[in-house]
Write a protein that holds these residues in place. Structure first.
Motif, PDB file in Angstrom:
ATOM      1  N   GLU A   1     -11.528  -2.204  -6.516  1.00 18.17           N
ATOM      2  CA  GLU A   1     -10.408  -2.428  -5.590  1.00 18.17           C
ATOM      3  C   GLU A   1     -10.067  -3.909  -5.540  1.00 18.17           C
ATOM      4  OE1 GLU A   1      -8.704  -0.078  -4.674  1.00 18.17           O
ATOM      5  OE2 GLU A   1     -10.133   1.535  -5.028  1.00 18.17           O
ATOM      6  N   GLU A   2     -11.092  -4.751  -5.532  1.00 15.66           N
ATOM      7  CA  GLU A   2     -10.836  -6.186  -5.492  1.00 15.66           C
ATOM      8  C   GLU A   2     -10.083  -6.647  -6.727  1.00 15.66           C
ATOM      9  OE1 GLU A   2     -14.413  -8.446  -4.764  1.00 15.66           O
ATOM     10  OE2 GLU A   2     -14.743  -7.282  -2.922  1.00 15.66           O
ATOM     11  N   GLU A   3     -10.530  -6.109  -7.863  1.00 13.39           N
ATOM     12  CA  GLU A   3      -9.863  -6.458  -9.118  1.00 13.39           C
ATOM     13  C   GLU A   3      -8.387  -6.050  -9.072  1.00 13.39           C
ATOM     14  OE1 GLU A   3     -11.977  -6.487 -13.450  1.00 13.39           O
ATOM     15  OE2 GLU A   3     -12.337  -4.728 -12.209  1.00 13.39           O
ATOM     16  N   ALA A   4      -8.155  -4.823  -8.545  1.00 10.47           N
ATOM     17  CA  ALA A   4      -6.792  -4.310  -8.472  1.00 10.47           C
ATOM     18  C   ALA A   4      -5.962  -5.140  -7.503  1.00 10.47           C
ATOM     19  CB  ALA A   4      -6.806  -2.845  -8.053  1.00 10.47           C
ATOM     20  N   ASP A   5      -6.591  -5.594  -6.397  1.00  8.48           N
ATOM     21  CA  ASP A   5      -5.879  -6.445  -5.439  1.00  8.48           C
ATOM     22  C   ASP A   5      -5.414  -7.727  -6.098  1.00  8.48           C
ATOM     23  OD1 ASP A   5      -5.890  -4.859  -3.251  1.00  8.48           O
ATOM     24  OD2 ASP A   5      -7.620  -5.801  -2.268  1.00  8.48           O
ATOM     25  N   THR A   6      -6.336  -8.351  -6.822  1.00  3.91           N
ATOM     26  CA  THR A   6      -5.997  -9.608  -7.491  1.00  3.91           C
ATOM     27  C   THR A   6      -4.818  -9.409  -8.431  1.00  3.91           C
ATOM     28  OG1 THR A   6      -8.344 -10.107  -7.416  1.00  3.91           O
ATOM     29  CG2 THR A   6      -6.986 -11.516  -8.812  1.00  3.91           C
ATOM     30  N   ALA A   7      -4.889  -8.329  -9.207  1.00  7.56           N
ATOM     31  CA  ALA A   7      -3.800  -8.034 -10.136  1.00  7.56           C
ATOM     32  C   ALA A   7      -2.506  -7.774  -9.364  1.00  7.56           C
ATOM     33  CB  ALA A   7      -4.163  -6.827 -10.992  1.00  7.56           C
ATOM     34  N   ALA A   8      -2.630  -7.063  -8.221  1.00  2.61           N
ATOM     35  CA  ALA A   8      -1.437  -6.713  -7.446  1.00  2.61           C
ATOM     36  C   ALA A   8      -0.740  -7.973  -6.935  1.00  2.61           C
ATOM     37  CB  ALA A   8      -1.822  -5.799  -6.283  1.00  2.61           C
ATOM     38  N   LEU A   9      -1.550  -8.928  -6.429  1.00  2.00           N
ATOM     39  CA  LEU A   9      -0.956 -10.160  -5.892  1.00  2.00           C
ATOM     40  C   LEU A   9      -0.213 -10.928  -6.983  1.00  2.00           C
ATOM     41  CD1 LEU A   9      -3.853 -11.236  -3.513  1.00  2.00           C
ATOM     42  CD2 LEU A   9      -1.582 -10.380  -2.883  1.00  2.00           C
ATOM     43  N   LYS A  10      -0.800 -10.914  -8.178  1.00  2.00           N
ATOM     44  CA  LYS A  10      -0.151 -11.604  -9.299  1.00  2.00           C
ATOM     45  C   LYS A  10       1.176 -10.902  -9.643  1.00  2.00           C
ATOM     46  CE  LYS A  10      -3.265 -12.933 -12.487  1.00  2.00           C
ATOM     47  NZ  LYS A  10      -3.976 -12.660 -13.764  1.00  2.00           N
ATOM     48  N   THR A  11       1.113  -9.556  -9.669  1.00  2.00           N
ATOM     49  CA  THR A  11       2.302  -8.776 -10.004  1.00  2.00           C
ATOM     50  C   THR A  11       3.413  -9.027  -8.989  1.00  2.00           C
ATOM     51  OG1 THR A  11       0.891  -7.065 -10.934  1.00  2.00           O
ATOM     52  CG2 THR A  11       3.148  -6.434 -10.422  1.00  2.00           C
ATOM     53  N   LEU A  12       3.022  -8.995  -7.690  1.00  2.00           N
ATOM     54  CA  LEU A  12       4.029  -9.202  -6.643  1.00  2.00           C
ATOM     55  C   LEU A  12       4.646 -10.593  -6.760  1.00  2.00           C
ATOM     56  CD1 LEU A  12       2.208  -7.574  -3.584  1.00  2.00           C
ATOM     57  CD2 LEU A  12       4.255  -6.720  -4.735  1.00  2.00           C
ATOM     58  N   ALA A  13       3.806 -11.587  -7.053  1.00  3.15           N
ATOM     59  CA  ALA A  13       4.297 -12.958  -7.148  1.00  3.15           C
ATOM     60  C   ALA A  13       5.295 -13.097  -8.284  1.00  3.15           C
ATOM     61  CB  ALA A  13       3.118 -13.916  -7.339  1.00  3.15           C
ATOM     62  N   SER A  14       4.945 -12.529  -9.441  1.00  4.43           N
ATOM     63  CA  SER A  14       5.857 -12.716 -10.580  1.00  4.43           C
ATOM     64  C   SER A  14       7.132 -11.892 -10.410  1.00  4.43           C
ATOM     65  CB  SER A  14       5.154 -12.401 -11.902  1.00  4.43           C
ATOM     66  OG  SER A  14       4.699 -11.081 -11.874  1.00  4.43           O
ATOM     67  N   ALA A  15       7.066 -10.853  -9.531  1.00  5.66           N
ATOM     68  CA  ALA A  15       8.278 -10.074  -9.299  1.00  5.66           C
ATOM     69  C   ALA A  15       9.091 -10.669  -8.151  1.00  5.66           C
ATOM     70  CB  ALA A  15       7.916  -8.618  -9.003  1.00  5.66           C
ATOM     71  N   GLY A  16       8.531 -11.698  -7.491  1.00  7.60           N
ATOM     72  CA  GLY A  16       9.236 -12.315  -6.372  1.00  7.60           C
ATOM     73  C   GLY A  16       9.267 -11.439  -5.137  1.00  7.60           C
ATOM     74  N   ILE A  17       8.199 -10.712  -4.897  1.00 12.12           N
ATOM     75  CA  ILE A  17       8.124  -9.869  -3.710  1.00 12.12           C
ATOM     76  C   ILE A  17       7.013 -10.413  -2.810  1.00 12.12           C
ATOM     77  CG2 ILE A  17       7.633  -7.541  -2.846  1.00 12.12           C
ATOM     78  CD1 ILE A  17       8.640  -6.500  -5.577  1.00 12.12           C
ATOM     79  N   ALA A  18       7.292 -10.562  -1.530  1.00 15.98           N
ATOM     80  CA  ALA A  18       6.299 -11.103  -0.603  1.00 15.98           C
ATOM     81  C   ALA A  18       5.132 -10.133  -0.454  1.00 15.98           C
ATOM     82  CB  ALA A  18       6.937 -11.343   0.758  1.00 15.98           C
ATOM     83  N   SER A  19       3.923 -10.689  -0.377  1.00 11.33           N
ATOM     84  CA  SER A  19       2.756  -9.831  -0.259  1.00 11.33           C
ATOM     85  C   SER A  19       2.463  -9.468   1.202  1.00 11.33           C
ATOM     86  CB  SER A  19       1.531 -10.515  -0.879  1.00 11.33           C
ATOM     87  OG  SER A  19       1.293 -11.739  -0.221  1.00 11.33           O
ATOM     88  N   ASP A  20       3.282  -9.968   2.132  1.00 10.94           N
ATOM     89  CA  ASP A  20       3.059  -9.670   3.551  1.00 10.94           C
ATOM     90  C   ASP A  20       3.103  -8.167   3.820  1.00 10.94           C
ATOM     91  OD1 ASP A  20       3.081 -12.335   3.618  1.00 10.94           O
ATOM     92  OD2 ASP A  20       5.006 -12.556   4.669  1.00 10.94           O
ATOM     93  N   GLY A  21       4.034  -7.498   3.169  1.00 14.29           N
ATOM     94  CA  GLY A  21       4.181  -6.051   3.386  1.00 14.29           C
ATOM     95  C   GLY A  21       2.913  -5.313   3.007  1.00 14.29           C
ATOM     96  N   PHE A  22       2.342  -5.726   1.901  1.00 12.87           N
ATOM     97  CA  PHE A  22       1.109  -5.130   1.376  1.00 12.87           C
ATOM     98  C   PHE A  22       0.012  -5.230   2.443  1.00 12.87           C
ATOM     99  CE2 PHE A  22      -2.319  -5.762  -2.107  1.00 12.87           C
ATOM    100  CZ  PHE A  22      -2.639  -4.428  -2.063  1.00 12.87           C
TER     101      PHE A  22
END
Lengths: 368, 350
Positions: free
Chosen positions: A270-291
Motif C-alpha cells: 500500500e505504501e508503494e502504491a501511495d508513493t506511485a499515486a502521489l507521483k501520478t497525481l502530481a504529473s497530472a496536475g491534480i491536488a492530492s488533498d482529495g485523496f
C-alpha cells in the motif's frame, strides 16, 4: 553382586550367557563359558530399553553402540540395578537432549532461511513473468468476473468521463501494461487492482466521493498497484506462505498465519502504491488533498459507527479494511508540496456523468 | 561340546516362537499427552520427536522369544528427512504445479499436460515414500542387537504400484488383491533381519473368494442406499456414518483373508509364520479404534496403534527352527534420515 545376563553384540542372534558386574563407573562382563574377555562398558553409557512390570528383568542397551543388548534376569534385579546404577537412563537422556538442542538450532536456522526465501519469491515476479502473461491472466480472471456479474456499469457518457480521467492520470505509455478500468454496481466503498492492469471500482466509492479528485486519488493508488505488479506478487506470496505454513504446522495453523502474513505484507505494498499515486497525481496536475480527505472522512465515519463493523466486514467490504489509514500514511499524503498549476480531475459536467455511470441508458454503444 | 549337546534338543522342543506385548494404555497416555502439549507449543514441529517417543515405547514392549525389540531411530532423523524432501521434492513440485495452473489459466494446452504429469508423478512418489519409510523403520529396528533391513531403493516398488493402481482403477477395483499380493511379495522378499531373509510364497488366488464377498457387500450397500434414499445427501449424518461403518466392516472380511494368507505364506529362514486371528476379533479391534479415535478427536491415535500392535503380537506365531547362530549382523547400508517423503503424503503414521 553378580548378575546373570545374556549378552548380544549383534554378531549373531544366539548371544551368550555372561556374569555381569555392575559398579557406578563400569559394567564388567565375563562370559560364563570362560572363553576370552568381553570389553567392559562405562556405566554412564548404559540405558534401559525395557524393564518388566514385576521387576525381575531389565533389558539394557548401550547409548553409542546399538549392537549390544544385555538381558538381565533374576528375582529383584530391577531394584538392585537402581541401587547400583542410580544414574541409569539419565545419561543417555542427557545425551539425547543435547543432540535435540543442536538439531532444533539447525532446524530453526533452516526454517528461517526457507521462510525468507519464500517471502522473497514474489520479488522474482517482475523478472520471471512476462507482461503479456500477466495481461492474459488478468483477462482470464476478469472474464469470469464480468460473466458472473451482470452489474458491470456501461453508461456511455459515464464511461467516457472515466476514460478521460484514466487518460489524464496515465497518458499513453506511462504504465507498462495497458489499463482496463471497470465500474460495477455495488454499494461497497472499495476498489481493487487485479493482475494485468485490470482495475475494478465499486460504484459505492464513486457515490461516496465528494469530488472527482477523491476518485482520481483512489484510481491513482490502484494504478500504483498495477505499476508494481502487486496483484500478481500477492498471488505468488499467498501461495508460497500457504504452502510453507501448512508444511510447518501440518495444516493446523496454516490459514491463520497465512491471513496474518498476507495482511501485514499488503501494507508494505500500500505504501508503494501511495508513493506511485502521489507521483501520478502530481504529473497530472491534480491536488492530492482529495485523496487524503477521502480516507480521513471514511476513517472518521468509521469511528462514529459500530467499531465492530470493520472486523465483521469481509476484507473486500471496506476500503479501510484493505487500506488501513495510518497516521504516517495520512501525513505523507498531506505533506505533499503544493503544485504550481492544479485543476479538478474532471470538470463539473464530466463529474456528474461519472456519478451516473451505473444509470441505465437508451442507446448502448461500445466505448471501451 | 557340552553346550552344543544342550542347545540342539532345546531348539527342537521350542519350535513355536511367540510374540508378546507388555505395553499398557496407562503407560502410553503420559507419552501421548506430553507429545500433544509439545506439539501445540512448537506449532507441531515436535511431531518428529513425538512419533519417535511413541515408537520407542511400542518397540520396547514387543517381545519375541522373550527378548524386546529396540527402536533406535531419532526425531532429528525424521526432521532432517522432512526438510530434505520439502526442499528437493515438494517445493519444486509445487512450483511446477503452480506454473502449470498459470499456463492453464492462459488457456495453453501444455499447462494441462504438465498438470496431469505432476499429478501422475505424485502417484509414483507416494509408494516410493512408503517404501523409503519401510527402509528407515527396518534399519532402526533391533532385536538382540541385530538390525533389520529393507533392500532395494523402492523405485521398482513405486513403478509397480503406479501401473497396478492404474490397472486396478480401470478394472473397477477387481485387480486389488492381485496388486496387493504383488506388492506384498516385493516388500517381503526384500525384507531382512540381520542376514536372515523373509520370503513370501503366496499369490492373489486364495484372496479372491473373500475379496468378492467384501466387494459384493460394498457394491450392494451402495446400490441399496441409492435405491432407498435416492442419494447420499438425503441421508442424515448418523445414516452416513452407519453406511461407512458397514462398508468398513464388509472390508474386514477381505482384510482378515489378507492377514491370514499373507502371514501364513511368509517365512523367515525356514520357519513359518502362522496368523490365527478371527473375524470377530478383527472387527472388535476396528470398532474400538474407530471409537477411540473419534471420541478423542484423534488424540488417542497412538493408543489405537498400540491396540493394533497388541492384536498382531497375540495372533502371530513363528513355527519352526531357526539357526540363530547363523543369522549375523545386517550388511545393508542404513539410511541416514527417514520418512520425509512418506510424511509429505501423511503416511508416516506409526
Amino acid at each position: 553382586m553378580r548378575l546373570n545376563a545374556r549378552y548380544f553384540d549383534g554378531s549373531n542372534l544366539e548371544g551368550q550367557t555372561v556374569d555381569l558386574d555392575l559398579s557406578p563407573s563400569l559394567a564388567v562382563i565375563r562370559p560364563v563359558a570362560g572363553r576370552g574377555v568381553l570389553p567392559a562398558i562405562p556405566s554412564s553409557k548404559l540405558f534401559e530399553i525395557h524393564r518388566s512390570a514385576d521387576g525381575n528383568r531389565v533389558d539394557l542397551g548401550v547409548a553409542d553402540n546399538h549392537d549390544i543388548h544385555l538381558m538381565v534376569e533374576g528375582a529383584g534385579v530391577a531394584a538392585y540395578i537402581d541401587t547400583a546404577l542410580p544414574a541409569l537412563g539419565v545419561e543417555a537422556a542427557a545425551q539425547k537432549r543435547h543432540a535435540s538442542v543442536r538439531l532444533l538450532a539447525i532446524a530453526g536456522g533452516v526454517l528461517a532461511v526457507l521462510v525468507i526465501a519464500f517471502l522473497q519469491l514474489e520479488r522474482l515476479v517482475p523478472v520471471l513473468v512476462p507482461l503479456e502473461s500477466e495481461r492474459a491472466l488478468g483477462e482470464r480472471l476478469m472474464e469470469g468476473f464480468v460473466e458472473s456479474s451482470d452489474a458491470v456499469c456501461t453508461n456511455q457518457v459515464g464511461r467516457a468521463a472515466l476514460t478521460r480521467m484514466v487518460n489524464r492520470l496515465s497518458p499513453e505509455g506511462t504504465l507498462p501494461i495497458p489499463l482496463t478500468v471497470w465500474v460495477t454496481k455495488s454499494d461497497w466503498v472499495n476498489a481493487f487492482a487485479m493482475p494485468g492492469g485490470q482495475i475494478v471500482i465499486f460504484d459505492g466509492l464513486i457515490q461516496k466521493a465528494q469530488s472527482p479528485d477523491e476518485v482520481a486519488g483512489v484510481l491513482a493508488h490502484e494504478m500504483g498497484h498495477v505499476e508494481h505488479r502487486h496483484a500478481l506478487r500477492r498471488l505468488v506470496r499467498a501461495a508460497g506462505i500457504g504452502f510453507l505454513a501448512s508444511m510447518v504446522s501440518g495444516g493446523v495453523v496454516g490459514d491463520v498465519s497465512q491471513q496474518l502474513l498476507v495482511m501485514t505484507f499488503s501494507r508494505e505494498m500500500e505504501e508503494e502504491a501511495d508513493t506511485a499515486a502521489l507521483k501520478t497525481l502530481a504529473s497530472a496536475g491534480i491536488a492530492s488533498d482529495g485523496f487524503a480527505a477521502f480516507f480521513e472522512r471514511l476513517a472518521a465515519e468509521d469511528n462514529e459507527s459500530d467499531p465492530e463493523s470493520l472486523l465483521a466486514g469481509s476484507t473486500l467490504e471496506s476500503l479501510l479494511a484493505t487500506h488501513p489509514l495510518s497516521k504516517e500514511r495520512a501525513n505523507k499524503i498531506r505533506s505533499q508540496p503544493p503544485l504550481q498549476s492544479i485543476s479538478p480531475a474532471l470538470d463539473e459536467t464530466a463529474w456528474q456523468a461519472l456519478k451516473g455511470i451505473c444509470s441505465p441508458q437508451q442507446a448502448k454503444m461500445d466505448d471501451s | 561340546m557340552p553346550s552344543d549337546a544342550n542347545t540342539a534338543p532345546a531348539n527342537a522342543a521350542a519350535t513355536r516362537h511367540t510374540f508378546e506385548f507388555t505395553g499398557t494404555a496407562g503407560e502410553m497416555w503420559p507419552i501421548v499427552l506430553k507429545n500433544l502439549l509439545l506439539n501445540i507449543i512448537t506449532l507441531s514441529f515436535y511431531r518428529f520427536w513425538g512419533r519417535t517417543n511413541v515408537r520407542r515405547y511400542l518397540w520396547s514392549n514387543v517381545r519375541f522369544m522373550g527378548d524386546p525389540l529396540e527402536y533406535t531411530g531419532r526425531g532429528g532423523e525424521l526432521f532432517v528427512g522432512f526438510l530434505i524432501v520439502t526442499v528437493v521434492v515438494f517445493l519444486p513440485l509445487v512450483g511446477l504445479l503452480t506454473w502449470a495452473q498459470a499456463l492453464m489459466a492462459r488457456g495453453e494446452p501444455f499447462g494441462f499436460i504438465l498438470f496431469s504429469a505432476g499429478y501422475l508423478l505424485l502417484l509414483w512418489l507416494a509408494p516410493l515414500g512408503l517404501y523409503r519409510a519401510f527402509k528407515y523403520r527396518m534399519s532402526r529396528t533391533r532385536w538382540r542387537g541385530v538390525r533389520g533391513a529393507q533392500t532395494e531403493s523402492g523405485v521398482r516398488y513405486a513403478t509397480e504400484f503406479f501401473f497396478y493402481t492404474i490397472l486396478t482403477v480401470f478394472t473397477a477395483g477387481l485387480l486389488l488383491p492381485f496388486m496387493e499380493a504383488k506388492l506384498y511379495t516385493q516388500e517381503t522378499n526384500n525384507r531382512r533381519f540381520g542376514t536372515g531373509r523373509f520370503s513370501f510364497s503366496g499369490s492373489s488366488g486364495p484372496l479372491y473368494s473373500a475379496f468378492l464377498i467384501s466387494y459384493a457387500l460394498v457394491v450392494g450397500g451402495y446400490v441399496l442406499v441409492f435405491v432407498i434414499a435416492g442419494n447420499l445427501a438425503k441421508l442424515g449424518f448418523v445414516a452416513i456414518l452407519g453406511l461407512y461403518l458397514f462398508l468398513g466392516l464388509a472390508f474386514a472380511i477381505y482384510e482378515l483373508a489378507k492377514l491370514k494368507h499373507f502371514w501364513n505364506s511368509t517365512k523367515f529362514e525356514g520357519a513359518e509364520f502362522v496368523f490365527n486371528g478371527e473375524i470377530g476379533e478383527l472387527i472388535k479391534l476396528y470398532l474400538g479404534n474407530i471409537l477411540l479415535t473419534l471420541v478423542t478427536l484423534g488424540i488417542a491415535y497412538p493408543i489405537a496403534q498400540m491396540r493394533v500392535v497388541r492384536f498382531m503380537t497375540e495372533h502371530l506365531v513363528l513355527v519352526g527352527q531357526i539357526n540363530l547362530a547363523a543369522v549375523t549382523q545386517s550388511t545393508e547400508a542404513e539410511p541416514g534420515f527417514g520418512e520425509g517423503l512418506a510424511e509429505g503424503f501423511d503416511m508416516g503414521t506409526i
